[in-house]
Design a protein around this motif. Structure first.
Motif, PDB file in Angstrom:
ATOM      1  N   PHE A 237       0.899  -1.277   0.002  1.00 58.04           N
ATOM      2  CA  PHE A 237       0.166   0.054   0.129  1.00 58.04           C
ATOM      3  C   PHE A 237       0.740   1.406  -0.003  1.00 58.04           C
ATOM      4  CE2 PHE A 237      -3.057  -3.257   1.487  1.00 58.04           C
ATOM      5  CZ  PHE A 237      -4.051  -2.862   0.613  1.00 58.04           C
ATOM      6  N   CYS A 250      -6.754  -8.365   0.569  1.00 57.67           N
ATOM      7  CA  CYS A 250      -8.008  -7.416   0.651  1.00 57.67           C
ATOM      8  C   CYS A 250      -9.434  -8.640   0.396  1.00 57.67           C
ATOM      9  CB  CYS A 250      -7.806  -6.760  -0.793  1.00 57.67           C
ATOM     10  SG  CYS A 250      -6.619  -5.308  -0.322  1.00 57.67           S
ATOM     11  N   LEU A 257     -11.845  -2.264   2.986  1.00 53.61           N
ATOM     12  CA  LEU A 257     -10.357  -1.751   3.337  1.00 53.61           C
ATOM     13  C   LEU A 257     -10.370  -1.188   4.779  1.00 53.61           C
ATOM     14  CD1 LEU A 257      -7.610  -2.515   2.589  1.00 53.61           C
ATOM     15  CD2 LEU A 257      -7.326  -0.372   1.051  1.00 53.61           C
ATOM     16  N   GLU A 267      -6.381   4.710   0.035  1.00 56.38           N
ATOM     17  CA  GLU A 267      -5.884   3.381   0.135  1.00 56.38           C
ATOM     18  C   GLU A 267      -4.410   3.783   0.432  1.00 56.38           C
ATOM     19  OE1 GLU A 267      -6.640   1.079  -3.741  1.00 56.38           O
ATOM     20  OE2 GLU A 267      -8.410   2.172  -3.648  1.00 56.38           O
TER      21      GLU A 267
END
Length: 388
Positions: A237, A250, A257, A267
């Motif tokens: 990420f 995920c 998330l 994200e």
């Protein structure tokens, strides 16, 4: 395992990374001579070849203090950590517990130090630092924490205040960087109904522990070494790159998330951390948790966005930042007009150029990377390492 209030159980949860889990085991085995340490390898793999390799290695050691286990079915990361912690509490009469992720190894003789500190500070969570091998790029490096070796007690109210302001520190207890007394795990489970349930089990435990306890004991020294960044869920990420492990992580999330974060659509790793802060804040309903300070929160997310390698994701995150009212800090650069034009000017007033500060740093970082990654620079680094 015989009842021993001073004994430590180290749990290595792994999923389809047998080679890394084996290295983690190897870092612990030489430090188990005093019989105060028990090792539990919990294999959550979905690939038969990975399970076979890890099980064969563990059983081949023929060590009475090593257990190889598998959950009854493949679990998400959080559910796996919860399952093996609860099972270990039930079946192993140890006084202390710790998680060692399969991308970390203990330094030689480090376990004796943390066990001694735990015994000297009964009932306290003892946290410590870790160094990191930066091995996802061609020129591998080592990031080392500056440490003093001091032992300090830190109030949890202070740490939660720092978290509210997006100021995180290595001392935050995350299961993977601390030794936790049995009674603390039991208190957290009794208070919240589980030990680390949510999306990110390390920070879910962290904020529950900070709410439950008055203070922690921080050992300001690097005890662990982290590596294999290209196989890390969290670091994927940071880079904005969805690796095989990250996609698998995920896909196992039941709520998405970051459903509890101030702005769920970001994200980034910091948003995942603040998701856990808000999750525990909502369930604890405790005065120890303040509101997330939005300025530092957005600022740190903006910095993470500059580090992303995925341009499409980076642009999307920048649009989200703008949508939520974030403005990049600007730096004023004064340039002499004469120097700019190359000819004399009557006016001596400086020309002021406004540049996005983070963008300027990005250009500088990329330039430095091009320089230090060249063949001549690599030879220079090798020579410097030999000298230093």
């Amino acid at each position: 395992m015989a009842a021993n209030k001073d004994s430590l159980v180290i749990i290595i949860p792994s999923r389809n990374r047998a080679d890394l889990a084996i290295n983690a085991v190897r870092s612990v085995v030489p430090q188990m001579k005093n019989r105060q340490i028990r090792l539990v390898v919990s294999d959550n793999s979905t690939e038969a070849e990975q399970s076979s390799r890890l099980e064969g290695f563990c059983r081949g050691l023929k060590h009475a203090q090593i257990d190889y286990l598998k959950p009854p079915e493949p679990l998400s990361m959080t559910r796996h950590w919860e399952w093996i912690l609860q099972r270990s509490l039930k079946h192993l009469e140890a006084g202390y517990f710790s998680i060692l992720t399969d991308r970390m190894v203990f330094r030689p003789e480090a376990l004796a130090e943390v066990v001694a500190l735990s015994v000297q500070n009964p009932g306290a969570v003892v946290t410590y630092n870790h160094d990191r091998v930066v091995d996802h790029i061609e020129l591998i490096g080592l990031e080392q924490e500056v440490w003093s070796g001091e032992v300090r007690r830190i109030e949890t109210r202070h740490l939660l205040e720092l978290a509210r302001k997006s100021r995180l520190h290595a001392c935050f207890p995350r299961l993977l960087n601390c030794v936790v007394p049995r009674e603390v795990l039991q208190r957290i489970a009794g208070r919240f109904g589980s030990i680390c349930a949510s999306s990110a089990p390390d920070f879910s435990f962290c904020f529950r522990a900070l709410e439950t306890l008055d203070d922690i004991v921080y050992y300001d020294k690097s005890v662990l070494l982290q590596y294999a960044l290209n196989r890390s869920n969290g670091f994927s990420f940071v880079r904005g790159v969805r690796t095989k492990e990250a996609k698998d992580f995920c896909e196992t999330l039941s709520e998405g998330l970051n459903p509890h974060a101030p702005h769920p659509d970001f994200e980034t790793i910091h948003n995942a951390i603040m998701n856990e802060y808000c999750y525990v804040k909502n369930e604890a309903k405790s005065a120890k948790f303040g509101e997330v300070e939005m300025g530092p929160y957005l600022h740190l997310i903006a910095y993470e966005v500059t580090q992303m390698e995925n341009e499409e994701l980076k642009n999307r995150m920048r649009k989200l930042l703008k949508h939520h009212g974030y403005q990049e800090p600007r730096m004023r650069i004064r340039v002499d007009r004469k120097a700019v034009s190359g000819s004399p000017q009557k006016s001596t007033a400086p020309l002021v150029i406004l540049l996005p500060f983070r963008r300027l740093l990005g250009h500088l970082r990329r330039y430095i990377q091009r320089v230090v990654r060249g063949p001549k620079a690599i030879n220079a680094w090798i020579l410097a390492n030999k000298i230093l």
